[in-house]
Write a protein that holds these residues in place. Structure first.
Motif, PDB file in Angstrom:
ATOM      1  N   MET A   1      41.035  47.253  34.668  1.00 27.30           N
ATOM      2  CA  MET A   1      42.121  46.679  35.482  1.00 27.30           C
ATOM      3  C   MET A   1      43.141  46.021  34.564  1.00 27.30           C
ATOM      4  O   MET A   1      42.781  45.227  33.700  1.00 27.30           O
ATOM      5  CB  MET A   1      41.539  45.650  36.463  1.00 27.30           C
ATOM      6  CG  MET A   1      42.551  45.019  37.389  1.00 27.30           C
ATOM      7  SD  MET A   1      43.492  46.189  38.388  1.00 27.30           S
ATOM      8  CE  MET A   1      42.182  46.831  39.436  1.00 27.30           C
ATOM      9  N   ILE A   4      47.957  40.937  34.418  1.00 27.25           N
ATOM     10  CA  ILE A   4      49.373  40.744  34.702  1.00 27.25           C
ATOM     11  C   ILE A   4      49.886  39.570  33.879  1.00 27.25           C
ATOM     12  O   ILE A   4      49.211  38.536  33.750  1.00 27.25           O
ATOM     13  CB  ILE A   4      49.586  40.472  36.210  1.00 27.25           C
ATOM     14  CG1 ILE A   4      49.156  41.697  37.023  1.00 27.25           C
ATOM     15  CG2 ILE A   4      51.027  40.108  36.522  1.00 27.25           C
ATOM     16  CD1 ILE A   4      49.306  41.512  38.513  1.00 27.25           C
ATOM     17  N   PRO A  21      44.852  40.733  38.609  1.00 26.96           N
ATOM     18  CA  PRO A  21      45.708  40.772  39.808  1.00 26.96           C
ATOM     19  C   PRO A  21      45.105  40.023  41.001  1.00 26.96           C
ATOM     20  O   PRO A  21      45.831  39.495  41.837  1.00 26.96           O
ATOM     21  CB  PRO A  21      45.834  42.259  40.117  1.00 26.96           C
ATOM     22  CG  PRO A  21      45.485  42.954  38.849  1.00 26.96           C
ATOM     23  CD  PRO A  21      44.531  42.083  38.107  1.00 26.96           C
ATOM     24  N   GLY A  22      43.781  39.953  41.074  1.00 30.96           N
ATOM     25  CA  GLY A  22      43.152  39.281  42.213  1.00 30.96           C
ATOM     26  C   GLY A  22      42.821  37.821  41.953  1.00 30.96           C
ATOM     27  O   GLY A  22      42.256  37.156  42.826  1.00 30.96           O
TER      28      GLY A  22
ATOM     29  N   MET B   1      35.274  39.028  43.544  1.00 30.80           N
ATOM     30  CA  MET B   1      35.766  40.184  44.288  1.00 30.80           C
ATOM     31  C   MET B   1      36.419  41.169  43.326  1.00 30.80           C
ATOM     32  O   MET B   1      36.978  40.754  42.317  1.00 30.80           O
ATOM     33  CB  MET B   1      36.767  39.712  45.360  1.00 30.80           C
ATOM     34  CG  MET B   1      38.051  39.136  44.816  1.00 30.80           C
ATOM     35  SD  MET B   1      39.083  38.472  46.130  1.00 30.80           S
ATOM     36  CE  MET B   1      40.452  37.828  45.179  1.00 30.80           C
ATOM     37  N   SER B   3      39.193  43.289  41.706  1.00 23.77           N
ATOM     38  CA  SER B   3      40.616  42.963  41.668  1.00 23.77           C
ATOM     39  C   SER B   3      41.449  44.117  42.201  1.00 23.77           C
ATOM     40  O   SER B   3      41.347  45.235  41.717  1.00 23.77           O
ATOM     41  CB  SER B   3      41.020  42.669  40.226  1.00 23.77           C
ATOM     42  OG  SER B   3      41.600  41.401  40.152  1.00 23.77           O
ATOM     43  N   PRO B   4      42.281  43.864  43.212  1.00 22.95           N
ATOM     44  CA  PRO B   4      43.204  44.907  43.665  1.00 22.95           C
ATOM     45  C   PRO B   4      44.413  44.957  42.736  1.00 22.95           C
ATOM     46  O   PRO B   4      44.640  44.028  41.972  1.00 22.95           O
ATOM     47  CB  PRO B   4      43.620  44.406  45.042  1.00 22.95           C
ATOM     48  CG  PRO B   4      43.528  42.919  44.927  1.00 22.95           C
ATOM     49  CD  PRO B   4      42.451  42.607  43.922  1.00 22.95           C
ATOM     50  N   ALA B   5      45.174  46.025  42.818  1.00 21.16           N
ATOM     51  CA  ALA B   5      46.469  46.051  42.132  1.00 21.16           C
ATOM     52  C   ALA B   5      47.409  45.095  42.866  1.00 21.16           C
ATOM     53  O   ALA B   5      47.250  44.855  44.062  1.00 21.16           O
ATOM     54  CB  ALA B   5      47.030  47.462  42.134  1.00 21.16           C
ATOM     55  N   PHE B   6      48.367  44.538  42.145  1.00 24.09           N
ATOM     56  CA  PHE B   6      49.325  43.599  42.746  1.00 24.09           C
ATOM     57  C   PHE B   6      50.728  44.145  42.556  1.00 24.09           C
ATOM     58  O   PHE B   6      51.123  44.483  41.449  1.00 24.09           O
ATOM     59  CB  PHE B   6      49.207  42.228  42.068  1.00 24.09           C
ATOM     60  CG  PHE B   6      50.191  41.223  42.592  1.00 24.09           C
ATOM     61  CD1 PHE B   6      49.901  40.471  43.720  1.00 24.09           C
ATOM     62  CD2 PHE B   6      51.416  41.031  41.963  1.00 24.09           C
ATOM     63  CE1 PHE B   6      50.806  39.546  44.216  1.00 24.09           C
ATOM     64  CE2 PHE B   6      52.328  40.102  42.454  1.00 24.09           C
ATOM     65  CZ  PHE B   6      52.015  39.361  43.580  1.00 24.09           C
ATOM     66  N   ILE B  35      43.819  36.541  51.967  1.00 24.39           N
ATOM     67  CA  ILE B  35      43.084  36.163  50.749  1.00 24.39           C
ATOM     68  C   ILE B  35      41.692  35.629  51.116  1.00 24.39           C
ATOM     69  O   ILE B  35      40.718  35.893  50.405  1.00 24.39           O
ATOM     70  CB  ILE B  35      43.912  35.164  49.900  1.00 24.39           C
ATOM     71  CG1 ILE B  35      45.201  35.860  49.426  1.00 24.39           C
ATOM     72  CG2 ILE B  35      43.113  34.659  48.705  1.00 24.39           C
ATOM     73  CD1 ILE B  35      46.186  34.958  48.692  1.00 24.39           C
ATOM     74  N   MET B  38      39.627  38.692  51.647  1.00 21.04           N
ATOM     75  CA  MET B  38      39.312  39.340  50.375  1.00 21.04           C
ATOM     76  C   MET B  38      38.214  38.574  49.640  1.00 21.04           C
ATOM     77  O   MET B  38      37.273  39.157  49.104  1.00 21.04           O
ATOM     78  CB  MET B  38      40.577  39.423  49.504  1.00 21.04           C
ATOM     79  CG  MET B  38      41.554  40.496  49.963  1.00 21.04           C
ATOM     80  SD  MET B  38      43.225  40.289  49.263  1.00 21.04           S
ATOM     81  CE  MET B  38      42.892  40.246  47.514  1.00 21.04           C
ATOM     82  N   ARG B  39      38.332  37.249  49.645  1.00 22.10           N
ATOM     83  CA  ARG B  39      37.354  36.444  48.893  1.00 22.10           C
ATOM     84  C   ARG B  39      35.976  36.496  49.549  1.00 22.10           C
ATOM     85  O   ARG B  39      34.956  36.385  48.859  1.00 22.10           O
ATOM     86  CB  ARG B  39      37.826  34.996  48.783  1.00 22.10           C
ATOM     87  CG  ARG B  39      39.048  34.861  47.896  1.00 22.10           C
ATOM     88  CD  ARG B  39      39.577  33.453  47.923  1.00 22.10           C
ATOM     89  NE  ARG B  39      38.773  32.551  47.131  1.00 22.10           N
ATOM     90  CZ  ARG B  39      38.963  32.316  45.841  1.00 22.10           C
ATOM     91  NH1 ARG B  39      39.923  32.925  45.196  1.00 22.10           N
ATOM     92  NH2 ARG B  39      38.196  31.471  45.191  1.00 22.10           N
ATOM     93  N   ASP B  50      53.002  42.141  47.884  1.00 18.87           N
ATOM     94  CA  ASP B  50      53.628  40.856  48.229  1.00 18.87           C
ATOM     95  C   ASP B  50      55.024  41.128  48.793  1.00 18.87           C
ATOM     96  O   ASP B  50      55.861  41.740  48.123  1.00 18.87           O
ATOM     97  CB  ASP B  50      53.713  39.993  46.960  1.00 18.87           C
ATOM     98  CG  ASP B  50      54.232  38.590  47.245  1.00 18.87           C
ATOM     99  OD1 ASP B  50      54.474  38.255  48.422  1.00 18.87           O
ATOM    100  OD2 ASP B  50      54.384  37.823  46.272  1.00 18.87           O
TER     101      ASP B  50
END
Lengths: 162, 289
Positions: A1, A4, A21-22, B1, B3-6, B35, B38-39, B50
């Motif tokens: 990943m 950022i 990112p998370g 969790m 990590s997703p892309a942002f 959030i 997600m958590r 976003d």
């Protein structure tokens, strides 16, 4: 990943960090920037122990992604005192013994200061509603509310021209 | 969790492209539901988009005869628009009953709507107000009534890649106002056991010319009780008219029993709150010269 790269201003200082990112803003404040005053209580926005100001508005830093802080201003409990001089809210928490275990205290102080910056003359009801998002399992809140009311009185006096 | 892309696009088109290209991507505005989910591991989106960097999605503006509220506008920011507060006090107060100040500084009405909780505070107020929302998606923009968005607890009618861009509320004149009340076991920081939004218009001599009553937390989705509004139109909100309205409200309730309240309690409280909410809205409408 991919991590950022984020530029933001933390307690007045231009700050750069790398984050997943998370990652939450709280994760970065505590684990990357080593500003461990903000606490993780619930991680779900219920307890307020992680309260910081983001662009001047108080938020739960556990419910902000660190990547969202790009270009934004963050103010934490570490920026409340000016050097070794405590802010009146901090001083009154000491004088009124408005803490026991202390875990919730940074969040309460950031939230109380945020209120007094906007409203220097709150009623007790306004103080209690404003602080409803900050949980304390020790004090029963009474000493906290008295400390905030007393800090408000002191700030009003300081602001009155002699 | 995991990590997703942002992503933080600065145009609606950019957000549509990111969301429609990835079925598990989720839009982010306040994050106070997203959030948390997600958590807790309840959802694991591959990407978070976003929406707050899209200029038109933040703030309240006037467009002709409508107030336009950007979908990424936090609840507390609604209080800064004096015209909106004067025209739609019930919508603004409903949005500002959600969570704590910390939460309301992030949370948005669009998130409250699309989280699709039956107990969402802002939704009955928006439905009573006759609000619509503009939805963006791969097929372009469409305008849809707020009450048509939630379909069941946690589910919406939005198609893959669609998200709410803005709410629209009419700019309106005098002798019309709304109100929202909810019942919770505590005084703050709790989820509605019953919520009622009411929107009332009066004519010069105090006769009700239009009325909308919407209920939250008493059915799988928000309920617009047309019979309750109809019971008030043409009356001066006398006791018997209010009693007919309460009867219609109680009949429209299909709540569940849970730790916050029983079916019987929710039905009874819906009637009590509906009467109070109508009276507040009417008092506000009458106070506008």
């Amino acid at each position: 990943m991919n991590r950022i790269h984020v530029n933001s201003t933390v307690n007045g200082d231009a700050t750069q960090f790398l984050c997943d990112p998370g990652a939450s803003l709280l994760d970065v404040l505590r684990d990357t920037l080593h500003l461990t005053g903000s606490k993780e209580g619930c991680g779900s926005g219920d307890c307020g122990a992680c309260t910081v100001e983001l662009d001047g508005e108080m938020v739960c830093s556990c419910l902000v992604l660190a990547a969202e802080a790009e270009g934004r201003t963050v103010a934490t409990i570490e920026g409340v005192a000016e050097g070794s001089v405590l802010h009146p809210v901090q001083q009154k928490f000491l004088e009124h013994a408005a803490l026991q275990c202390g875990f919730c205290t940074p969040g309460f102080i950031v939230a109380a200061k945020s209120l007094l910056d906007r409203n220097p003359n709150p009623t007790e009801t306004e103080v209690r509603y404003w602080l409803a998002g900050n949980l304390c399992r020790c004090t029963g809140y009474d000493k906290i509310v008295r400390a905030v009311m007393d800090a408000a009185a002191e700030l009003r006096q300081e602001r009155t021209p002699a | 969790m995991p990590s997703p892309a942002f992503h933080a696009p600065d145009t609606v088109e950019g957000a549509v492209a990111l969301l429609s290209g990835d079925p598990t991507a989720r839009p982010l505005s306040g994050g106070t539901d997203l959030i948390v989910q997600m958590r807790s591991g309840r959802i694991a989106p591959s990407a978070v988009v976003d929406l707050k960097r899209i200029a038109s999605l933040s703030g309240v503006r006037r467009e002709g005869d409508a107030f336009v509220i950007g979908a990424a506008t936090p609840c507390t920011a609604l209080k800064n628009d004096a015209d909106l507060c004067a025209a739609w006090p019930g919508v603004v107060e409903a949005a500002n009953l959600i969570g704590s100040v910390q939460v309301r500084n992030r949370a948005t009405m669009a998130g409250n709507l699309c989280n699709a909780s039956p107990a969402a505070d802002s939704v009955p107020a928006l439905v009573a107000a006759g609000a619509s929302c503009v939805v963006a998606g791969p097929a372009g923009m469409r305008e849809v009534a707020v009450q048509d968005i939630p379909v069941s607890p946690g589910r919406t009618s939005l198609a893959s890649g669609e998200f709410v861009v803005e709410f629209r509320l009419p700019v309106r004149g005098t002798r019309a106002a709304d109100a929202y009340l909810r019942s919770i076991p505590r005084t703050e920081m709790d989820i509605a056991v019953v919520g009622v939004g009411a929107n009332i218009e009066l004519d010069a001599d105090g006769t009700c010319t239009a009325a909308s009553i919407a209920l939250g937390a008493v059915a799988p989705t928000v309920v617009l009780v047309e019979a309750a509004g109809a019971a008030l139109v043409g009356t001066r909100l006398e006791d018997d008219a209010l009693a007919s309205m309460v009867e219609a409200v109680t009949a429209a309730c299909a709540p569940i029993d849970d730790k916050r309240g029983t079916v019987a309690y929710r039905k009874a409280m819906a009637g009590v709150l509906a009467k109070r909410t109508v009276q507040i809205a009417a008092q506000r409408a009458g106070a506008k010269a």
